[in-house]
Design a protein around this motif. Sequence first.
Motif, PDB file in Angstrom:
ATOM      1  N   ALA A  65     -29.416 -18.803   5.037  1.00 60.45           N
ATOM      2  CA  ALA A  65     -30.364 -18.389   5.881  1.00 60.45           C
ATOM      3  C   ALA A  65     -31.376 -19.707   6.092  1.00 60.45           C
ATOM      4  O   ALA A  65     -31.859 -19.967   6.906  1.00 60.45           O
ATOM      5  CB  ALA A  65     -31.131 -17.164   5.430  1.00 60.45           C
ATOM      6  N   THR A  66     -31.664 -20.399   4.956  1.00 55.13           N
ATOM      7  CA  THR A  66     -32.743 -21.339   4.865  1.00 55.13           C
ATOM      8  C   THR A  66     -32.172 -23.082   4.910  1.00 55.13           C
ATOM      9  O   THR A  66     -32.847 -23.851   5.192  1.00 55.13           O
ATOM     10  CB  THR A  66     -33.684 -21.312   3.311  1.00 55.13           C
ATOM     11  OG1 THR A  66     -32.830 -21.514   2.527  1.00 55.13           O
ATOM     12  CG2 THR A  66     -34.255 -19.967   3.559  1.00 55.13           C
ATOM     13  N   THR A 121     -11.985 -25.567   3.884  1.00 52.22           N
ATOM     14  CA  THR A 121     -12.891 -25.192   2.884  1.00 52.22           C
ATOM     15  C   THR A 121     -14.340 -25.786   3.165  1.00 52.22           C
ATOM     16  O   THR A 121     -14.827 -26.145   2.152  1.00 52.22           O
ATOM     17  CB  THR A 121     -12.314 -25.332   1.621  1.00 52.22           C
ATOM     18  OG1 THR A 121     -11.893 -26.603   1.459  1.00 52.22           O
ATOM     19  CG2 THR A 121     -11.412 -24.469   1.339  1.00 52.22           C
ATOM     20  N   LYS A 122     -14.401 -26.352   4.249  1.00 51.55           N
ATOM     21  CA  LYS A 122     -15.642 -27.164   4.512  1.00 51.55           C
ATOM     22  C   LYS A 122     -16.900 -26.238   4.474  1.00 51.55           C
ATOM     23  O   LYS A 122     -16.955 -25.665   5.775  1.00 51.55           O
ATOM     24  CB  LYS A 122     -15.652 -28.355   5.461  1.00 51.55           C
ATOM     25  CG  LYS A 122     -14.742 -29.251   5.153  1.00 51.55           C
ATOM     26  CD  LYS A 122     -15.013 -30.207   4.086  1.00 51.55           C
ATOM     27  CE  LYS A 122     -14.088 -31.150   3.853  1.00 51.55           C
ATOM     28  NZ  LYS A 122     -14.299 -32.161   2.626  1.00 51.55           N
ATOM     29  N   ASN A 123     -17.600 -26.016   3.605  1.00 54.88           N
ATOM     30  CA  ASN A 123     -18.749 -24.889   3.731  1.00 54.88           C
ATOM     31  C   ASN A 123     -19.971 -25.907   3.876  1.00 54.88           C
ATOM     32  O   ASN A 123     -20.077 -26.863   3.843  1.00 54.88           O
ATOM     33  CB  ASN A 123     -18.597 -23.940   2.806  1.00 54.88           C
ATOM     34  CG  ASN A 123     -18.768 -24.513   1.269  1.00 54.88           C
ATOM     35  OD1 ASN A 123     -19.495 -25.728   1.227  1.00 54.88           O
ATOM     36  ND2 ASN A 123     -18.369 -23.923   0.480  1.00 54.88           N
ATOM     37  N   ILE A 124     -21.152 -24.997   4.020  1.00 52.90           N
ATOM     38  CA  ILE A 124     -22.556 -25.568   3.989  1.00 52.90           C
ATOM     39  C   ILE A 124     -22.707 -26.522   2.851  1.00 52.90           C
ATOM     40  O   ILE A 124     -23.374 -27.533   2.937  1.00 52.90           O
ATOM     41  CB  ILE A 124     -23.528 -24.860   4.463  1.00 52.90           C
ATOM     42  CG1 ILE A 124     -25.012 -25.050   4.814  1.00 52.90           C
ATOM     43  CG2 ILE A 124     -23.817 -23.820   3.104  1.00 52.90           C
ATOM     44  CD1 ILE A 124     -25.839 -24.530   5.397  1.00 52.90           C
ATOM     45  N   CYS A 125     -22.350 -26.291   1.750  1.00 49.53           N
ATOM     46  CA  CYS A 125     -22.631 -26.927   0.521  1.00 49.53           C
ATOM     47  C   CYS A 125     -21.573 -28.342   0.727  1.00 49.53           C
ATOM     48  O   CYS A 125     -22.330 -29.488   0.130  1.00 49.53           O
ATOM     49  CB  CYS A 125     -21.783 -26.355  -0.821  1.00 49.53           C
ATOM     50  SG  CYS A 125     -22.829 -24.952  -1.314  1.00 49.53           S
TER      51      CYS A 125
END
Length: 141
Positions: free
Chosen positions: A37-38, A121-125
């Motif tokens: 969310a942030t 598997t490319k997530n926001i992290c």
Amino acid sequence: MDMSQNVGIPSLGSDQYGDDYYHLPLNQNIFGITNNATKRMNCYIWKEGMADRGADNIVSCLYWDLERRGIFDGKVRHLVIIADNCRGQNKNICVQKFLMWLVETGFANKLTLLFLIKGHTKNICDRLFNLLTNAKSQHLG
């Protein structure tokens, strides 16, 4: 949540060549947990030899992060966790038992654990880890 690639400290960048190549820097493990969310990520860093990258350390980081975010105040109705398919870190019985404990003890009313599709598997992290890597490269020249 995700683990970054190991980061060598100090980093010699492009100046590390020849015989210096074999004098490798100390590796740092970095585990990131992002609030989607942030778009803010908390990173947990420990050096090689201090601990490994296994499930016990992931659960410890996850517990500390949830505590910092106030989940143990009992205000979370639905917690959604997105992780990659790494069996040694995220997709294992230790992490799953910890998450079940959160629901059983009432810290979260509902918990959803999502695993990204293999190969995607490319997530926001991962995006935020790339920003860290780019900032480090720019800083070192």
